[in-house]
Scaffold this motif. Structure first.
Motif, mmCIF file in Angstrom:
data_model
loop_
_atom_site.group_PDB
_atom_site.id
_atom_site.type_symbol
_atom_site.label_atom_id
_atom_site.label_comp_id
_atom_site.label_asym_id
_atom_site.label_seq_id
_atom_site.Cartn_x
_atom_site.Cartn_y
_atom_site.Cartn_z
ATOM 1 N N ARG A 1 15.121 8.179 -11.121
ATOM 2 C CA ARG A 1 14.053 9.009 -10.559
ATOM 3 C C ARG A 1 13.298 8.160 -9.534
ATOM 4 N N ASN A 2 13.504 8.481 -8.282
ATOM 5 C CA ASN A 2 12.820 7.757 -7.209
ATOM 6 C C ASN A 2 11.411 8.322 -7.076
ATOM 7 N N VAL A 3 10.406 7.503 -7.347
ATOM 8 C CA VAL A 3 9.018 7.963 -7.402
ATOM 9 C C VAL A 3 8.218 7.312 -6.273
ATOM 10 N N PHE A 4 7.446 8.107 -5.566
ATOM 11 C CA PHE A 4 6.506 7.570 -4.580
ATOM 12 C C PHE A 4 5.311 8.493 -4.488
ATOM 13 N N GLU A 5 4.230 7.987 -3.901
ATOM 14 C CA GLU A 5 2.987 8.752 -3.808
ATOM 15 C C GLU A 5 2.433 8.740 -2.398
ATOM 16 N N ILE A 6 1.656 9.760 -2.117
ATOM 17 C CA ILE A 6 0.871 9.857 -0.891
ATOM 18 C C ILE A 6 -0.576 10.022 -1.296
ATOM 19 N N SER A 7 -1.446 9.187 -0.769
ATOM 20 C CA SER A 7 -2.848 9.233 -1.193
ATOM 21 C C SER A 7 -3.498 10.565 -0.840
ATOM 22 N N LYS A 8 -3.111 11.155 0.308
ATOM 23 C CA LYS A 8 -3.590 12.495 0.662
ATOM 24 C C LYS A 8 -2.877 12.963 1.919
ATOM 25 N N LEU A 9 -2.870 14.266 2.109
ATOM 26 C CA LEU A 9 -2.403 14.873 3.347
ATOM 27 C C LEU A 9 -3.629 15.268 4.163
ATOM 28 N N GLU A 10 -3.619 14.947 5.437
ATOM 29 C CA GLU A 10 -4.831 15.075 6.235
ATOM 30 C C GLU A 10 -4.883 16.332 7.107
ATOM 31 N N ASP B 1 0.824 -1.206 0.000
ATOM 32 C CA ASP B 1 0.000 0.000 0.000
ATOM 33 C C ASP B 1 0.860 1.258 0.000
ATOM 34 N N VAL B 2 1.974 1.248 0.726
ATOM 35 C CA VAL B 2 2.818 2.438 0.832
ATOM 36 C C VAL B 2 3.526 2.738 -0.485
ATOM 37 N N VAL B 3 3.955 1.709 -1.202
ATOM 38 C CA VAL B 3 4.717 1.925 -2.438
ATOM 39 C C VAL B 3 3.826 1.944 -3.679
ATOM 40 N N ARG B 4 2.506 1.939 -3.504
ATOM 41 C CA ARG B 4 1.602 1.914 -4.652
ATOM 42 C C ARG B 4 1.705 3.208 -5.463
ATOM 43 N N ILE B 5 1.730 3.062 -6.788
ATOM 44 C CA ILE B 5 1.780 4.191 -7.716
ATOM 45 C C ILE B 5 0.526 4.162 -8.592
ATOM 46 N N THR B 6 -0.134 5.296 -8.725
ATOM 47 C CA THR B 6 -1.334 5.393 -9.561
ATOM 48 C C THR B 6 -0.981 6.044 -10.896
ATOM 49 N N LYS B 7 -1.872 5.932 -11.845
ATOM 50 C CA LYS B 7 -1.618 6.463 -13.185
ATOM 51 C C LYS B 7 -1.836 7.967 -13.272
ATOM 52 N N VAL C 1 9.890 26.695 0.470
ATOM 53 C CA VAL C 1 8.612 26.270 1.044
ATOM 54 C C VAL C 1 7.853 25.480 -0.015
ATOM 55 N N LEU C 2 7.608 24.206 0.266
ATOM 56 C CA LEU C 2 6.847 23.342 -0.635
ATOM 57 C C LEU C 2 5.381 23.388 -0.220
ATOM 58 N N VAL C 3 4.534 23.953 -1.062
ATOM 59 C CA VAL C 3 3.109 24.098 -0.758
ATOM 60 C C VAL C 3 2.342 22.955 -1.412
ATOM 61 N N LEU C 4 1.556 22.234 -0.614
ATOM 62 C CA LEU C 4 0.771 21.108 -1.115
ATOM 63 C C LEU C 4 -0.627 21.146 -0.509
ATOM 64 N N PRO C 5 -1.621 20.567 -1.209
ATOM 65 C CA PRO C 5 -3.000 20.621 -0.719
ATOM 66 C C PRO C 5 -3.373 19.388 0.111
ATOM 67 N N THR C 6 -4.398 19.530 0.904
ATOM 68 C CA THR C 6 -4.993 18.391 1.593
ATOM 69 C C THR C 6 -5.952 17.662 0.649
ATOM 70 N N ASP C 7 -6.244 16.417 0.984
ATOM 71 C CA ASP C 7 -7.291 15.626 0.308
ATOM 72 C C ASP C 7 -7.053 15.458 -1.190
ATOM 73 N N ARG C 8 -5.792 15.476 -1.621
ATOM 74 C CA ARG C 8 -5.451 15.189 -3.012
ATOM 75 C C ARG C 8 -4.252 14.241 -3.048
ATOM 76 N N SER C 9 -4.259 13.346 -4.007
ATOM 77 C CA SER C 9 -3.121 12.440 -4.155
ATOM 78 C C SER C 9 -1.925 13.193 -4.736
ATOM 79 N N ILE C 10 -0.747 12.892 -4.222
ATOM 80 C CA ILE C 10 0.462 13.640 -4.577
ATOM 81 C C ILE C 10 1.558 12.656 -4.966
ATOM 82 N N ARG C 11 2.156 12.897 -6.124
ATOM 83 C CA ARG C 11 3.301 12.097 -6.571
ATOM 84 C C ARG C 11 4.570 12.929 -6.449
ATOM 85 N N PHE C 12 5.605 12.307 -5.883
ATOM 86 C CA PHE C 12 6.921 12.922 -5.778
ATOM 87 C C PHE C 12 7.870 12.194 -6.722
#
Length: 323
Positions: free
Chosen positions: A230-239, A143-149, A191-202
């Motif tokens: 390119r090390n890629v990972f995702e976060i499903s959302k920031l809470e 689940d932690v290393v899952r990547i979406t399209k 300063v890295l600005v990111l939104p809540t409740d959105r999936s984020i790819r790094f």
């Protein structure tokens, strides 16, 4: 003629045939059952309360701001509880044996050559425990290393000695275009600005050596590799909205300890306004002020480079030549 190895000591026969042997066995079984019930009650008590906060997370950081961090934290707490339950059970058996079978005289206790149920228990139980832990570890890791399209937000993380650049991209991969960028300097923390409740790819890459992208509240870090990696990972959302310090967690050079940034989590509406301001040519500080945020980092400060001072070779032209 009877072989010596098959002889049975009379004391052992007398002990097994004594009238109180059955009562002692029943009392021993009762103690064992009580020990098992006590361990089960302790396990229920531990799982019924907030174990993480009560025991400071058993050494695992608390306060995660993403679903992935919560899953990793829960796995750690469950593993610690399982280990403690097994430990308490084993320690209980050891102390019970010490008390139950302590020497009471010269009378020899009943001798048992083998016990199939006991051998089956201590062979199968560890296999079951390891299998259960492996299963849940594999589930959480997958689940932690899952990547979406199609993630909602894509950020390219560029590390260099000794600062960060964050590029907001319009797609995935190195072929995507950068629509806005935040560049850190020796005087200004990025300063890295990111939104809540959105999936984020790094998508991470380095210009020189290996660095490591780490926000403690995400409860894990990812290495930033140089070259074509390119090390890629995702976060499903920031809470949770707020400001969170970010660091380089890989020893990368002289100013590694000062290679910091700040993660600023805002609402999706403010994030869209920030990105629009950046696209209009405003600086990061102006864009942050436009959405009502502090224009500069609040969790860390710029490091003092001391590059204009001869720190290691001070000027001695005016000193006494005899010294």
């Amino acid at each position: 003629m009877v072989a010596r190895s098959s002889e049975v000591r009379p004391s052992a026969v007398r002990h097994s045939a004594s009238p109180g042997a059955g009562g002692r066995r029943r009392r021993g079984a009762g103690r064992l059952a009580g020990l098992g019930l006590g361990g089960a009650a302790l396990l229920v008590l531990l799982t019924g309360c907030s174990v993480g906060s009560s025991f400071d997370g058993f050494g695992w950081p608390q306060g995660g701001i993403s679903p992935e961090s919560h899953r990793m934290y829960d796995l750690w707490i469950a593993s610690c509880i399982a280990a403690l339950a097994v430990g308490v059970f084993v320690w209980g058996l050891i102390f019970w044996c010490v008390v139950r079978y302590r020497k009471r005289g010269n009378e020899l206790p009943v001798q048992t050559r083998y016990n199939l149920p006991m051998e089956f228990l201590y062979t199968i139980a560890p296999i079951l425990i390891v299998s259960v832990l492996f299963y849940y570890t594999a589930v959480v890791q997958t689940d932690v290393v899952r990547i979406t399209k199609n993630p909602d937000v894509t950020v390219e993380v560029v590390a260099f000695k000794w600062n960060w650049q964050f590029n907001y991209r319009d797609g995935q991969g190195p072929e995507a275009n950068t629509v806005a960028s935040v560049l850190g300097t020796s005087e200004v923390i990025p300063v890295l600005v990111l939104p809540t409740d959105r999936s984020i790819r790094f998508e991470e890459t380095s210009r020189d050596v290996i660095h490591s992208f780490w926000v403690p509240e995400l409860l894990f870090k990812r290495d930033v590799m140089p070259g074509n990696v390119r090390n890629v990972f995702e976060i499903s959302k920031l809470e949770s909205e707020g400001a969170y310090v970010g660091r380089c967690a890989e020893l990368c050079g002289s100013y590694h300890a000062f290679m910091n940034f700040e993660l600023r989590v805002v609402s999706p509406e403010k994030y869209d306004q920030f990105l629009a301001a950046k696209r209009d040519g405003k600086s990061t500080q102006e864009a942050l002020s436009a959405i009502g945020e502090d224009p500069y980092a609040t969790t860390t400060e710029p490091f003092k480079t001391r590059r204009n001072v001869a720190t290691f070779n001070p000027d001695k032209s005016h000193s006494d030549p005899r010294n």
